[in-house]
Motif scaffolding. Structure first.
Motif, PDB file in Angstrom:
ATOM      1  N   THR A 151       0.843  -1.199   0.000  1.00 20.23           N
ATOM      2  CA  THR A 151       0.000   0.000   0.000  1.00 20.23           C
ATOM      3  C   THR A 151       0.874   1.243   0.000  1.00 20.23           C
ATOM      4  O   THR A 151       2.064   1.184   0.318  1.00 20.23           O
ATOM      5  N   GLY A 152       0.274   2.371  -0.347  1.00 17.81           N
ATOM      6  CA  GLY A 152       1.001   3.632  -0.367  1.00 17.81           C
ATOM      7  C   GLY A 152       0.889   4.297  -1.721  1.00 17.81           C
ATOM      8  O   GLY A 152       0.012   3.977  -2.516  1.00 17.81           O
ATOM      9  N   ASN A 153       1.812   5.203  -1.992  1.00 21.78           N
ATOM     10  CA  ASN A 153       1.768   5.952  -3.246  1.00 21.78           C
ATOM     11  C   ASN A 153       2.466   5.172  -4.361  1.00 21.78           C
ATOM     12  O   ASN A 153       3.542   5.499  -4.826  1.00 21.78           O
ATOM     13  N   ILE A 154       1.773   4.115  -4.786  1.00 21.27           N
ATOM     14  CA  ILE A 154       2.316   3.174  -5.761  1.00 21.27           C
ATOM     15  C   ILE A 154       1.882   3.551  -7.166  1.00 21.27           C
ATOM     16  O   ILE A 154       0.695   3.717  -7.418  1.00 21.27           O
ATOM     17  N   ASN A 155       2.846   3.637  -8.061  1.00 19.14           N
ATOM     18  CA  ASN A 155       2.545   3.828  -9.473  1.00 19.14           C
ATOM     19  C   ASN A 155       2.487   2.466 -10.161  1.00 19.14           C
ATOM     20  O   ASN A 155       1.516   2.142 -10.851  1.00 19.14           O
ATOM     21  N   SER A 156       3.488   1.667  -9.926  1.00 19.10           N
ATOM     22  CA  SER A 156       3.515   0.319 -10.479  1.00 19.10           C
ATOM     23  C   SER A 156       4.490  -0.523  -9.661  1.00 19.10           C
ATOM     24  O   SER A 156       5.343   0.004  -8.953  1.00 19.10           O
ATOM     25  N   ILE A 157       4.347  -1.836  -9.773  1.00 15.25           N
ATOM     26  CA  ILE A 157       5.241  -2.765  -9.079  1.00 15.25           C
ATOM     27  C   ILE A 157       5.892  -3.662 -10.121  1.00 15.25           C
ATOM     28  O   ILE A 157       5.196  -4.374 -10.855  1.00 15.25           O
ATOM     29  N   ASP A 158       7.220  -3.623 -10.176  1.00 14.54           N
ATOM     30  CA  ASP A 158       7.931  -4.422 -11.169  1.00 14.54           C
ATOM     31  C   ASP A 158       7.945  -5.895 -10.801  1.00 14.54           C
ATOM     32  O   ASP A 158       7.762  -6.756 -11.658  1.00 14.54           O
ATOM     33  N   SER A 159       8.201  -6.181  -9.550  1.00 13.75           N
ATOM     34  CA  SER A 159       8.286  -7.573  -9.116  1.00 13.75           C
ATOM     35  C   SER A 159       7.941  -7.661  -7.644  1.00 13.75           C
ATOM     36  O   SER A 159       8.063  -6.684  -6.898  1.00 13.75           O
ATOM     37  N   MET A 160       7.500  -8.842  -7.233  1.00 16.92           N
ATOM     38  CA  MET A 160       7.230  -9.120  -5.829  1.00 16.92           C
ATOM     39  C   MET A 160       7.755 -10.512  -5.521  1.00 16.92           C
ATOM     40  O   MET A 160       7.676 -11.409  -6.383  1.00 16.92           O
ATOM     41  N   GLY A 161       8.254 -10.682  -4.315  1.00 13.62           N
ATOM     42  CA  GLY A 161       8.813 -11.977  -3.992  1.00 13.62           C
ATOM     43  C   GLY A 161       8.871 -12.229  -2.504  1.00 13.62           C
ATOM     44  O   GLY A 161       8.421 -11.414  -1.698  1.00 13.62           O
ATOM     45  N   TRP A 162       9.450 -13.368  -2.184  1.00 13.92           N
ATOM     46  CA  TRP A 162       9.552 -13.803  -0.793  1.00 13.92           C
ATOM     47  C   TRP A 162      10.982 -14.235  -0.465  1.00 13.92           C
ATOM     48  O   TRP A 162      11.650 -14.871  -1.282  1.00 13.92           O
ATOM     49  N   TYR A 163      11.401 -13.880   0.734  1.00 11.65           N
ATOM     50  CA  TYR A 163      12.646 -14.340   1.321  1.00 11.65           C
ATOM     51  C   TYR A 163      12.300 -14.956   2.666  1.00 11.65           C
ATOM     52  O   TYR A 163      11.184 -14.793   3.166  1.00 11.65           O
ATOM     53  N   ARG A 164      13.263 -15.642   3.260  1.00 11.61           N
ATOM     54  CA  ARG A 164      13.054 -16.161   4.611  1.00 11.61           C
ATOM     55  C   ARG A 164      14.357 -16.108   5.384  1.00 11.61           C
ATOM     56  O   ARG A 164      15.451 -16.122   4.801  1.00 11.61           O
ATOM     57  N   GLN A 165      14.218 -16.036   6.692  1.00 13.19           N
ATOM     58  CA  GLN A 165      15.389 -15.983   7.563  1.00 13.19           C
ATOM     59  C   GLN A 165      15.111 -16.768   8.824  1.00 13.19           C
ATOM     60  O   GLN A 165      14.187 -16.448   9.583  1.00 13.19           O
ATOM     61  N   ALA A 166      15.904 -17.799   9.030  1.00 11.21           N
ATOM     62  CA  ALA A 166      15.833 -18.605  10.244  1.00 11.21           C
ATOM     63  C   ALA A 166      16.836 -18.064  11.254  1.00 11.21           C
ATOM     64  O   ALA A 166      17.831 -17.439  10.869  1.00 11.21           O
ATOM     65  N   PRO A 167      16.609 -18.302  12.542  1.00 14.61           N
ATOM     66  CA  PRO A 167      17.528 -17.805  13.575  1.00 14.61           C
ATOM     67  C   PRO A 167      18.961 -18.265  13.318  1.00 14.61           C
ATOM     68  O   PRO A 167      19.205 -19.454  13.076  1.00 14.61           O
ATOM     69  N   GLY A 168      19.886 -17.333  13.337  1.00  7.54           N
ATOM     70  CA  GLY A 168      21.288 -17.659  13.139  1.00  7.54           C
ATOM     71  C   GLY A 168      21.705 -17.830  11.696  1.00  7.54           C
ATOM     72  O   GLY A 168      22.884 -18.067  11.415  1.00  7.54           O
ATOM     73  N   ASN A 169      20.742 -17.721  10.784  1.00  2.01           N
ATOM     74  CA  ASN A 169      21.045 -17.900   9.354  1.00  2.01           C
ATOM     75  C   ASN A 169      20.927 -16.585   8.603  1.00  2.01           C
ATOM     76  O   ASN A 169      20.254 -15.648   9.036  1.00  2.01           O
TER      77      ASN A 169
END
Length: 121
Positions: free
Chosen positions: A25-43
């Motif tokens: 949300t916000g003052n968005i004109n367009s979104i080129d890409s969207m994705g996911w990352y993850r982070q486990a404790p200590g990694n």
């Protein structure tokens, strides 16, 4: 200003499924890409999947065949359907988006706060 908010995390047994959502949300004109990352404790933060312009998708080898990323462009939302979950999938999952705002000419990268996914054995 752009905000990314994730939801859908939780506790699930090995072999189970979860579906994550992330809305921008916000003052968005367009979104080129969207994705996911993850982070486990200590990694270190680990890339999971991306939905690129034109609908192309890419996956990390560790999730290929189990996770599916999709996107609703009209709703500025990206989803991550996670099937066959394993204990090693336990992590905070963070949404990432390359956004062109109404005041910028180039995309900038934004991050959500993350949603916890815990897979019990």
């Amino acid at each position: 200003q752009v905000q990314l908010v994730e939801s859908g995390g939780g506790l699930v047994q090995a072999g189970g499924s979860l579906k994550l959502s992330c809305v921008a949300t916000g003052n968005i004109n367009s979104i080129d890409s969207m994705g996911w990352y993850r982070q486990a404790p200590g990694n270190q933060r680990e890339w999971v999947a991306h939905n690129l312009s034109g609908g192309r998708t890419k996956y990390a080898d560790s999730v290929k065949g189990r996770f599916t990323i999709s996107r609703d462009i009209a709703k500025n939302t990206v989803y991550l359907q996670m099937n066959g979950l394993r204990p090693e999938d336990t992590a905070v999952y963070l949404c990432n988006a390359a956004v062109v705002t109404t005041t910028s000419m180039h995309p900038y990268e934004y991050w959500g706060q993350g949603t916890q996914v815990t897979v019990s054995s």
